[in-house]
Design an enzyme around this catalytic site. Structure first.
Site, PDB file in Angstrom:
ATOM      1  N   LYS A 555       0.862  -1.208   0.057  1.00 59.82           N
ATOM      2  CA  LYS A 555       0.063  -0.010  -0.207  1.00 59.82           C
ATOM      3  C   LYS A 555       0.568   1.481   0.110  1.00 59.82           C
ATOM      4  CE  LYS A 555      -1.699  -1.685   4.252  1.00 59.82           C
ATOM      5  NZ  LYS A 555      -3.233  -1.257   3.332  1.00 59.82           N
ATOM      6  N   ARG A 556      -0.050   2.466  -0.403  1.00 57.01           N
ATOM      7  CA  ARG A 556       1.077   3.924  -0.328  1.00 57.01           C
ATOM      8  C   ARG A 556       2.207   3.588   1.482  1.00 57.01           C
ATOM      9  NH1 ARG A 556       0.995   7.752  -3.283  1.00 57.01           N
ATOM     10  NH2 ARG A 556       2.723   8.266  -2.256  1.00 57.01           N
TER      11      ARG A 556
END
Ligand SMILES: *Cc1c(COP(=O)(O)O)cnc(C)c1O
Length: 818
Positions: A555-556
């Site tokens: 994920k980011r």
């Protein structure tokens, strides 16, 4: 040779895949290679073949596309418009092939042509026109709206360069420009005739008879590029229309003829800058202005296009809400509130109150975050400079709205509901709220927190406006396409009803206790892990044991997502193994993927930390295969498609109350990973569906977090009382992982010792213990597989088809066709 394929009309109109033979398709690819790519088979490169293949598939999509467009015009149905600054669509070839149901023919044709289908897929660049979850949601929604037969357009920006390509240099993130356009052109059609003028700056004047004139400083042209998005079985195809910014005049010939070539090209460069890059660095004043222009640019072009289409079949502008539902994905298109009013008032001469009513009937807004720093605000001076007419309209809305409210004698603070704060900042979330018919949160918890926090006063005023639409993911891309092994097993066991009705996947839950099904399920997972292991070796040269537990956090990179908590646990586990290598350890591979925003220094340092820890752990002979750490560069949709099917454990460990929903959590659970997570976002709803035995929940709840922050949390005491945690933090600052620079992670450690806003230290103990339970549980392979099956089969509700049905009913007032 005929390079088009005849479509069986009857089959087409019945919503079936066209009767396409492998031979016909093979000849179509040959013809594309020759006439569209201009290459002879003996000289064609892999890229040439991939282009020919894509163009031949595209023809199939186009047939369906025309039928859909005709049908939606004839049907006179309400149309949905999805406005989003981001569309993270990824690659399209396999998606189109699977959705059209022509995979067998395409594969056969490729084999006959002597080209490898899988290798062709990898030639396509990944269209990364977004950052993360928000953009991927928009892409999943496009797929679902087509699958459900809802006439819809997605509108966004055709960035020349999407999200940067991430490389690691000595473990540090390096950003390189992404050039997706070089090889993704097969999927888009330039519509040079579909162009609208978008104005910026200048002066407003009134003629005294009700007419308003906007004399702009700068005008650019928005040119449409259309990509067809096919739904399941090709039953319906919608359009993703992305706008590119172009100069109104191609060249300043006067200057050119005077030999002033550079300044002759200046206007072109200035105009094209608007659609140059996704999220320009907005820490400078120029960056902020560009960002505002981008938002207005695509919103204005989209609204002009929506009105043009409406007026083709209708003549009463007042009835717009009967035919048009516009969704604002976050506040980036919130300027639509003022722009639609401007068009209705200034171009169609409606009064402001009339225009406001119509606007409020057409628009709806999806909120994606409660973090104050992420809620957009625009300085009024900048805003007035770029959008002078919109500033006036927003002032009118603010005044009108406050006046409306003052009469109602409710316990709300006027300061909390102002759109323009202190006369100096426009709160775009407030503008979007006030200008919308519905406002939705993206998980049950997030919607509840919205009502209690940022939109508390608005909720009192408009108790019916906030609704919840928990996010979802498309099962086509996130299971059918990315996990062929599991797909085949499910098709064999329960047929294909689940592909467009994912709750049917629960029919397979009964096989969790069937030994033969379990073995096949485990074998599919194992094959995916072998495939990922090969990919890890190819990308970073690390060999991992594919029988180890694959523990995934993708994920980011963001402090609230707490990759740091995972890295600290990795360090603590490393230290524990070193202390007692003879104990019974469950071999584990920690897999990380994620980009940090270029200006987000601390997140970039955490990436460096993960890489430093990986280097030490992976090269420590005492550790061996008991623990490996793989930090994979350039996480994007294509990489997600390889990692997710191979995951055993899904890390969803955000500080409770901070992750609005998450969708990575859904993709991983659907592919059989067990979640280790906090009660945050959609994790709460996932836990309800898979049941407490099939998920690992740990740590503080959202209420605990709010309470702890209010009382004032002191991380010192926590760290001092937990030797495991203290040992891990100490190793971070004593040079164990950064012998070349002992001070490298001092700042990271200082934050933990001092404020620890994200409560990493507060949740560490609970997280570490839960991971040790995972270790023990994973050794019982039979039981683990059983629980993995229950994850796959119990999360059917998280299909984006279900989400879109929810929007259709509660927000848009449209009826799906399928
Ligand atoms: C699904 C997805 C996301 C969102 O992941 P979260 O874990 O929900 O933040 C981000 N990036 C890509 C490429 C995705 O596919």
């Amino acid at each position: 040779m005929n390079d088009t394929i005849r479509i069986d009309e009857a089959a087409g109109s019945a919503g079936q895949a066209p009767a396409l033979t492998a031979e016909a398709f093979r000849e179509a690819v040959r013809a594309k290679l020759k006439y569209a790519v201009g290459k002879d088979p003996s000289r064609a490169t892999a890229k040439d073949w991939s282009m020919a293949l894509s163009l031949a598939v595209r023809d199939q999509v186009v047939e369906r596309w025309f039928e859909s467009t005709k049908a939606s015009h004839a049907g006179q149905k309400k149309h949905v418009y999805y406005l989003s600054m981001e569309f993270l669509i990824g690659r399209l070839l396999n998606d189109a092939v699977c959705n059209l149901g022509i995979e067998a023919q395409v594969r056969t044709a490729c084999a006959e042509l002597g080209i490898d289908y899988q290798a062709q897929l990898e030639q396509e660049s990944d269209a990364a026109l977004g950052n993360g979850g928000l953009g991927r949601l928009a892409a999943c929604f496009m797929d679902s709206m087509s699958t459900l037969g809802i006439p819809a357009h997605g509108y966004g920006i055709r960035y020349d360069h999407g999200l940067f390509r991430q490389r690691f240099h000595d473990g540090w993130q390096v950003e390189e420009p992404e050039d997706w356009l070089v090889s993704s052109r097969a999927w888009e059609f330039e519509r040079a005739e579909m162009a609208y003028l978008v104005k910026f700056g200048g002066q407003i004047s009134f003629d005294g008879h009700g007419a308003t004139y906007w004399r702009a400083d700068e005008t650019v042209k928005a040119v449409a590029y259309d990509t067809p998005i096919a739904g399941w079985k090709g039953r319906h195809v919608n359009t993703l229309r992305l706008w590119a910014s172009r100069p109104v005049e191609v060249l300043d010939l006067g200057r050119f003829n005077h030999g002033d070539y550079m300044s002759a090209a200046e206007k072109t460069i200035r105009a094209e800058t608007i659609s140059r890059v996704l999220y320009p660095d907005d820490t400078t004043a120029e960056g902020k202005e560009l960002r505002l222009k981008q938002e207005y640019f695509f919103t204005s072009a989209s609204l002009q296009d929506i009105l043009r289409r409406y007026l083709e079949d209708n003549d009463d502008i007042r009835k717009l809400p009967e035919q048009v539902a516009i969704q604002m994905n976050d506040t980036h298109p919130a300027i639509a509130v003022a722009e639609l009013m401007r068009i209705l008032a200034d171009d169609y001469r409606l009064t402001f109150p009339e225009a406001f009513e119509i606007t409020r009937q057409c628009l709806s807004y999806t909120n994606h975050t409660l973090m104050p720093e992420a809620l957009e605000r625009w300085n009024t001076n900048l805003f007035r400079k770029v959008l002078p007419r919109h500033m006036q309209i927003i002032e009118w809305i603010d005044y009108h709205h406050l006046a409306e409210v003052q009469g109602r004698n409710l316990p709300v603070s006027l300061d909390n509901i102002r759109i323009i704060e202190w006369g100096s900042e426009i709160k775009m979330g407030s503008l979007a709220f006030v200008g919308s018919r519905r406002v939705n949160g993206v998980s049950a918890l997030h919607t509840e927190l919205m009502k209690q926090t940022v939109f508390k006063d608005y909720h009192l005023l408009y108790p019916d406006r906030i609704v919840n639409e928990t996010n979802g993911i498309t099962p086509r891309r996130w299971l059918y396409e990315c996990n062929p092994g599991l797909r085949a097993l499910l098709l064999e066991a329960i047929g294909d009803g689940w592909v467009d009705n994912l709750e049917k996947i629960e029919d397979a839950a009964k096989f969790a206790t069937d030994a033969s099904f379990r073995d096949k399920f485990a074998a599919a997972k194992q094959a995916n892990k072998v495939r990922l292991a090969a990919e890890i070796e190819r990308r970073i040269g690390l060999r991992v044991d594919p029988t180890a537990l694959f523990d995934v956090q993708i994920k980011r990179m963001h402090e609230y997502k707490r990759q740091l908590l995972n890295v600290l646990e990795t360090i603590a586990l490393y230290q524990a193994i070193r202390r007692g290598p003879g104990a019974e350890w469950t071999p584990r591979v920690k897999i990380f993927g994620g980009k940090a925003a270029p200006g987000y220094q601390i997140a970039k340092r955490i990436i460096k930390l993960a890489n430093d820890v990986a280097r030490v752990v992976n090269n420590d002979p005492i550790i061996g295969d008991r623990l490996k750490v793989a930090v994979l560069p350039n996480y994007n949709v294509s990489l997600a498609e390889v990692i997710i099917p191979a995951a055993d454990l899904s890390e969803q460990i955000s500080t409770a109350g901070m992750e609005a929903s998450g969708t990575g959590n859904m993709k991983l659970a659907l592919n059989g990973a067990l979640t280790i997570g906090t009660l945050d976002g959609a994790n709460v709803e996932i836990a309800e569906r898979v049941g407490p035995d099939n998920i690992y929940i740990f740590g503080l709840t959202a209420d605990d977090v709010a309470g702890l922050r209010q009382r004032g949390y002191n991380p010192n005491a926590t760290i001092d009382s937990d030797p495991t945690l203290k040992g891990a933090i100490d190793a971070m600052v004593n040079g164990t992982f950064s012998p070349d620079d002992h001070g490298r992670f001092n700042e990271v450690a200082d934050r933990l010792w001092h404020t620890d806003w994200f409560l990493v230290t507060a949740d560490f103990q609970s997280y570490f213990q839960t991971q040790r339970t995972v270790d023990v549980d994973y050794r019982d392979k039979t039981r683990w597989t059983e629980r993995s099956i229950l994850n796959t089969t119990k999360v059917g509700w998280f299909s984006s088809d279900r989400t879109i049905r929810g929007y259709s009913k509660d927000v848009w007032g449209v009826e799906p066709n399928f």
